[in-house]
Design a protein around this motif. Sequence first.
Motif, PDB file in Angstrom:
ATOM      1  N   ASP A 136      -6.714   9.956  -7.675  1.00 53.67           N
ATOM      2  CA  ASP A 136      -5.626   9.152  -7.958  1.00 53.67           C
ATOM      3  C   ASP A 136      -4.799   9.446  -8.638  1.00 53.67           C
ATOM      4  O   ASP A 136      -3.656  10.281  -8.709  1.00 53.67           O
ATOM      5  CB  ASP A 136      -6.477   7.943  -7.861  1.00 53.67           C
ATOM      6  N   LYS A 142       2.062   8.950 -12.097  1.00 53.55           N
ATOM      7  CA  LYS A 142       2.310   7.887 -13.136  1.00 53.55           C
ATOM      8  C   LYS A 142       1.674   8.441 -14.257  1.00 53.55           C
ATOM      9  O   LYS A 142       0.353   9.164 -14.495  1.00 53.55           O
ATOM     10  CB  LYS A 142       1.498   6.894 -12.477  1.00 53.55           C
ATOM     11  N   LYS A 220      -2.155   8.785  -0.400  1.00 48.87           N
ATOM     12  CA  LYS A 220      -1.132   8.648  -1.182  1.00 48.87           C
ATOM     13  C   LYS A 220       0.109   9.068  -1.220  1.00 48.87           C
ATOM     14  O   LYS A 220       1.150   8.747  -1.833  1.00 48.87           O
ATOM     15  CB  LYS A 220      -2.120   8.750  -2.864  1.00 48.87           C
ATOM     16  N   ARG A 234       3.615   0.486  -2.906  1.00 47.51           N
ATOM     17  CA  ARG A 234       2.326   1.523  -4.183  1.00 47.51           C
ATOM     18  C   ARG A 234       1.677   0.377  -4.444  1.00 47.51           C
ATOM     19  O   ARG A 234       0.828   0.908  -4.863  1.00 47.51           O
ATOM     20  CB  ARG A 234       3.018   2.302  -5.074  1.00 47.51           C
ATOM     21  N   LEU A 237      -1.720   0.016  -4.086  1.00 48.75           N
ATOM     22  CA  LEU A 237      -2.994   0.045  -4.491  1.00 48.75           C
ATOM     23  C   LEU A 237      -3.957  -0.151  -5.438  1.00 48.75           C
ATOM     24  O   LEU A 237      -4.561   0.375  -6.372  1.00 48.75           O
ATOM     25  CB  LEU A 237      -2.067   1.803  -5.556  1.00 48.75           C
TER      26      LEU A 237
END
Length: 350
Positions: A136, A142, A220, A234, A237
């Motif tokens: 992740d 991010k 992803k 997105r 997720l």
Amino acid sequence: MNTVRVTASRSYDVRIGSGLLETIGCCAAGMKDVKRVCIVSDTNVWPLYGSTVKESLRNAGLQTLEFVFPAGEAQKSASTYLELLNCLAENRLSRSDLIVALGGGVVGDISGFAAATYLRGIRFIQIPTTLLAAVDSSVGGKTAIDLPAGKNLVGAFYQPSLVLCDTDCLDSLPSDIFRDGCAEVIKYGVLYDPALFAHLAKNGLEFDREAVISRCVELKRDVVAEDEFDTGARMKLNLGHTVGHGVEAQSHFQISHGKAVAIGMAIVSRAGRALGICTEETTDSILEILQKFGLPCSCDYSAESLYTAALSDKKRSGGTVNLIIPERIGFCRIAPTPVEEIQAFIEAGL
Ligand code: GLY
């Protein structure tokens, strides 16, 4: 070893396999004009893998320095971030130099945010050492730090230059932390991939790590290619996350992120079943797989307290919250739900 190419505002490889830590020196030395590398890590990870990474970089002719901070989410703070920036500045890292993030999500997030902002952006490489970070947070750009008012409130979208996921690092993870990552892995199966879900349901904790991590990263990658800046696809997720953040907050972070997400997935599945969105069979298979991995499916908090915590979630938009609700394994619906209906929704899933 598998390689997954991520295409975003910066394109990069995610390499997944055994023995990749030792390759960091060659990888970094192959990047244009890198001379100095700041390795960022925490007090859990540095003693395990710091010397391997440092030696590999030095053997490749690079100068290294390290910034090692106490392990734990509490350190994902403005003060640690500023200490890291000061360390980079005092050691005169230039814009062509490099940060290497060696650790889990906290290390990756804070390093990435420092990389995004120091000298208006320098390159960084992610070396995730937890399953959660591998599938992740290390992929997709991010980066963030927490504020007293909430998690991840300050950050940037800033893609790494490379991700090296050495599956050998997972051997040193306490089983509890490994299972936390499994919740996110199961999430990818529920969201997108019945075959992945079936592999996990069959093999439990003995799943094929390299193949499964690679598949999660591919999934992803596809999401990030479609919606790098989290304005649409997105947000899927976040399956299990809105309620999960409520669970985490109510427990004062004594319930870990992965376990809170597992509880969140169970609650939205049961609520989805009650509303006729999620089939009986799908709900049962989600609850069964969570149990097979030793993950929790319920909590003692009231719908009201989880609702209050969910409302402080920054992903709320206007008067609605985008709940992600499984319909069947491999497909989930984005359901913009009026704030005033959230408590009843949670109640239906408890
Ligand atoms: N962790 C969710 C995302 O990267 O969007």
